[in-house]
Structure formats: structure tokens, C-alpha cells
Design an enzyme around this catalytic site. Structure first.
Site, mmCIF file in Angstrom:
data_model
loop_
_atom_site.group_PDB
_atom_site.id
_atom_site.type_symbol
_atom_site.label_atom_id
_atom_site.label_comp_id
_atom_site.label_asym_id
_atom_site.label_seq_id
_atom_site.Cartn_x
_atom_site.Cartn_y
_atom_site.Cartn_z
ATOM 1 N N HIS A 185 -23.536 12.910 17.290
ATOM 2 C CA HIS A 185 -24.123 13.826 16.304
ATOM 3 C C HIS A 185 -23.583 15.244 16.500
ATOM 4 C CE1 HIS A 185 -27.777 10.935 16.216
ATOM 5 N NE2 HIS A 185 -27.196 10.855 15.036
ATOM 6 N N LYS B 47 -41.754 5.426 9.778
ATOM 7 C CA LYS B 47 -41.080 5.095 11.034
ATOM 8 C C LYS B 47 -41.416 6.134 12.097
ATOM 9 C CE LYS B 47 -36.382 4.128 12.467
ATOM 10 N NZ LYS B 47 -35.004 4.258 11.985
ATOM 11 N N ARG C 223 -18.604 5.768 12.014
ATOM 12 C CA ARG C 223 -18.092 5.162 13.247
ATOM 13 C C ARG C 223 -17.257 3.927 12.962
ATOM 14 N NH1 ARG C 223 -24.047 5.425 15.614
ATOM 15 N NH2 ARG C 223 -24.272 4.770 13.453
ATOM 16 N N SER D 225 -28.105 6.432 18.507
ATOM 17 C CA SER D 225 -29.408 6.761 19.102
ATOM 18 C C SER D 225 -30.141 5.494 19.511
ATOM 19 C CB SER D 225 -30.272 7.536 18.103
ATOM 20 O OG SER D 225 -29.650 8.733 17.748
#
Ligand code: PNS
Length: 160
Positions: free
Chosen positions: A20, A44, A93, A130
Site C-alpha cells: 500500500h 465487515k 499485483r 493485508s
């Protein structure tokens, strides 16, 4: 041509990783102002409260000129409009990120005209996320390499 080139880096950042930080740093080199925007997601519950994520991100971006950290609710395009941002910047990614991100980029452009710019993830960080960092840390693995030191300290505290 807008007077200020402003971008938004939206995400969950639970917690922020070196990946990040790399994307935010590169966005800050391209735009005069960058808003790091943490989604408040009522569906969440994260490992870290949104306020904690704001604190962590504010700390690790303190030396980056033009970077601000905030939380937002609702649609990211509305947040972009409120802040006068012309684009959002996200890291990719690999193909899984691309498949997930592409429909959102199209939808967001349809809704608002806001463009999404993708930066390729740093090659040595493409496996960092994460969720994986949390899973490894919960299992007792060493995640030092994947987190800024201040975030790593908080994660250790949280899982202790
Ligand atoms: O770090 P994440 O969880 O991959 O970030 C996803 C995020 C927050 C960027 C994305 O879910 C988002 O923009 N949510 C805000 C709600 C929204 O605008 N949804 C419509 C997207 S087309």
C-alpha cells in the site's frame, strides 16, 4: 485542465502494508494532492478500527508531501467528487486483482467520469496482502518484511 491534479487511493487498509505504501508513494509523485481514503464498511468488522487505520496511515505517510488520510462512507465516486479528484490510483499485483478491479473501474467511470489508474505492484511485493499478512501473523509467522515498522508494532500488540 484542472488547476490541481488530485487523486484518491481508496482501500480497506486493514492493516496498511508496504505494498500500500509503495502505491501511495508513487501516486504522490504523480499528483499534487493524494487522498488516502479508507472505506467504512458496516458489513465487515476489521482487525483494526477505521480510526486506528487512519492513525497508522497518517503516521507512515507523514513525510509524503500532499498526502492526506481520511475515511469515507458510501460510494468512492461520491468521495472523489467531494474532494475534486480526477482519478483514483490502485495497485495491481496480478491477474486476480485485474479481474476484480476492471469492472469497478468501468462502473466508476460510467457513474462519474472518474478515471482509475493502475500501477503495477512492486515485483518483490506482489504476494503481499493485508489478509495474508494477518493470517500468517495469527499463525505465529514472521511478517516483519511486509509492514512498515509502526504498523508491525501495532499488529503484534493487537494479536498478543
Ligand atoms: O482494499 P480493498 O478492500 O480491495 O478496497 C476496495 C475498495 C474500498 C476500494 C472498494 O470496495 C470500494 O471502492 N468500495 C466503496 C464502495 C463503492 O464505491 N462500490 C462500488 C464500486 S464500483
Amino acid at each position: 485542465m484542472p488547476e490541481v491534479r488530485r487523486a484518491v487511493c481508496p482501500g480497506s487498509y486493514d492493516p496498511p502494508t508496504v505494498g500500500h505504501l509503495d502505491v501511495i508513494t508513487r501516486a504522490a509523485a504523480l499528483f499534487a494532492e493524494v487522498y488516502v481514503a479508507i472505506l467504512v464498511n458496516p458489513r465487515k468488522e476489521g482487525l483494526f478500527a477505521v480510526e486506528e487505520r487512519v492513525e497508522m496511515l497518517t503516521g507512515i505517510t507523514a513525510d509524503l508531501p500532499g498526502v492526506r488520510v481520511e475515511s469515507f462512507r458510501g460510494l468512492v465516486v461520491d468521495y472523489c467528487r467531494e474532494r475534486g479528484a480526477q482519478a483514483m490510483v490502485k495497485g495491481l499485483r496480478g491477474a486476480t486483482d485485474y479481474d476484480y478491479e476492471l469492472p469497478m473501474a468501468h462502473m466508476n467511470r460510467h457513474l462519474s467520469g472518474v478515471e482509475t489508474l493502475f500501477l503495477p505492484g512492486a515485483p518483490d511485493q506482489v504476494y503481499v496482502s493485508s489478509s495474508l499478512v494477518k493470517e500468517v501473523a495469527r499463525g505465529g509467522g514472521d511478517v516483519t518484511a511486509f509492514l512498515p515498522p509502526s504498523v508491525h508494532a501495532r499488529l503484534r500488540e493487537r494479536l498478543a
